[in-house]
Design an enzyme around this catalytic site. Structure first.
Site, PDB file in Angstrom:
ATOM      1  CE  LYS A 209      -3.843  -2.351   2.245  1.00  0.00           C
ATOM      2  NZ  LYS A 209      -4.447  -2.775   3.507  1.00  0.00           N
TER       3      LYS A 209
ATOM      4  CD  GLN B  69      -3.450  -4.292   6.778  1.00  0.00           C
ATOM      5  OE1 GLN B  69      -3.286  -3.400   5.962  1.00  0.00           O
ATOM      6  NE2 GLN B  69      -4.164  -5.376   6.502  1.00  0.00           N
TER       7      GLN B  69
ATOM      8  CG  ASP C 246      -9.595  -0.051   4.957  1.00  0.00           C
ATOM      9  OD1 ASP C 246      -9.427  -0.383   3.764  1.00  0.00           O
ATOM     10  OD2 ASP C 246      -8.873  -0.434   5.896  1.00  0.00           O
TER      11      ASP C 246
END
Ligand code: NAD
Length: 293
Positions: free
Chosen positions: A54, A98, A121
């Site tokens: 990422k 994450q 997200d």
């Protein structure tokens, strides 16, 4: 018949190129680059790989990527404090924590602490609610990537029968909503579904997000169906150590009309959509209309 292989890498590269062009235009009009902050707690090897890729993709798109790596012993309070700082930082447009988090941290509380307008997200309940009622918001990257792939392959999805196998908040549920929004007739199958084979047999579109190696067999599929395989399963068998999807790929090739490979299908789209969402967040936070992507 051999299925068309859906090249997720190529579709993702094209989306990333459009995002990079959008970033350049954003820098021209605002004098700053969009910023994405990624937070990793602990040393889970798979998470480490995801965070690195990422980070690389963020920089390649011309954005500012910052990584916050915290030890596995970090307290929930310390993590919440970091999220608070990132919420308040005007240079940060997107925040990604994450998952999975260490067990002593309540992941739901951490996600709830992220500013929904920086929640690239799409996991915050505000964004889940926006998706449910059809309001603009952030959609989780993996299912949005799957929906974009389906539109590239099939064009208009109206009236098609779709089955989504898996009902997680991250993949299955938002995937089903995206398909309903695109006028599919959607069935959500899950661990308690009876006779999954006959449910799959009726579907023009099969999205598999289970996490069980090659569970969906080729002879379950309706001939010509489009198969999106989200599963990532590590197996070690007579063919060696490798990654396989939730669909028995070689069998499905002979029946499906089109199918995503694992790896190289859905995975690359997930990161490209993360960049897309970050660019959209930057526009909204700067009072600019959403970019055409
Ligand atoms: P999850 O474990 O949260 O959900 C799995 C779902 O599968 C559950 O809803 C469960 O009801 C269903 N299920 C379990 N057994 C079943 C059965 N026998 N029959 C039918 N349904 C069954 O997983 P998740 O986070 O949604 O991820 C699913 C898979 O997708 C995993 O392999 C994960 O690694 C992968 N994934 C890939 C990406 C990507 O970028 N490619 C992103 C996220 C997840």
């Amino acid at each position: 018949m051999t299925a068309r292989i859906i090249d997720g890498k190529a579709h993702a590269a094209a989306l990333r190129a459009r995002v990079a062009a959008g970033v350049a235009a954003f820098v021209d009009s605002t004098g700053r680059a969009p910023g994405l902050a990624v937070v990793l707690v602990g040393t889970d090897p798979a998470s480490d790989v995801y965070v690195r890729s990422k980070g690389k993709a963020t920089l390649a798109a011309g954005m500012i990527g910052t990584e916050h790596r915290l030890s596995a012993e970090t307290t929930e309070a310390a993590l919440l404090a970091l999220v608070g700082d990132l919420n308040a930082d005007p240079a940060v447009d997107g925040i990604l924590v994450q998952l999975p988090l260490p067990r002593h941290i309540d992941a739901a509380a951490v996600i709830a602490a992220i500013d929904p307008d920086k929640d690239v997200d799409g996991f915050h309940v505000v964004n889940a609610g926006r998706l449910a009622v059809g309001a603009p918001g952030f959609v989780p990257c993996t299912p949005l990537g799957c929906a974009l792939l389906l539109e590239e392959v099939l064009g208009d999805l109206s009236g098609l029968g779709a089955v989504v196998i898996g009902r997680s908040n991250i993949v299955g549920k938002p995937m089903a909503q995206l398909l309903v929004d695109r006028n599919c007739t959607v069935t959500i199958a899950h661990s308690r579904t009876r006779d999954l084979k006959s449910v799959v047999a009726r579907a023009d579109i099969v999205v598999a997000a289970v996490g069980r190696a090659e569970m969906i067999r080729g002879d379950w599929l309706k001939p010509g169906a489009t198969v999106i395989d989200v599963g990532i399963n590590r197996v070690d068998d007579a063919h060696g150590r490798r990654l396989v999807g939730d669909v028995a790929y070689d069998e499905a090739l002979a029946v499906a009309g089109a199918i995503t490979p694992v790896p190289g299908g859905v995975g690359p789209m997930t990161i490209a959509v993360l960049l897309r969402n970050t660019l959209v967040a930057a526009h909204a936070r700067s009072g600019l209309p959403a970019p055409a992507l």
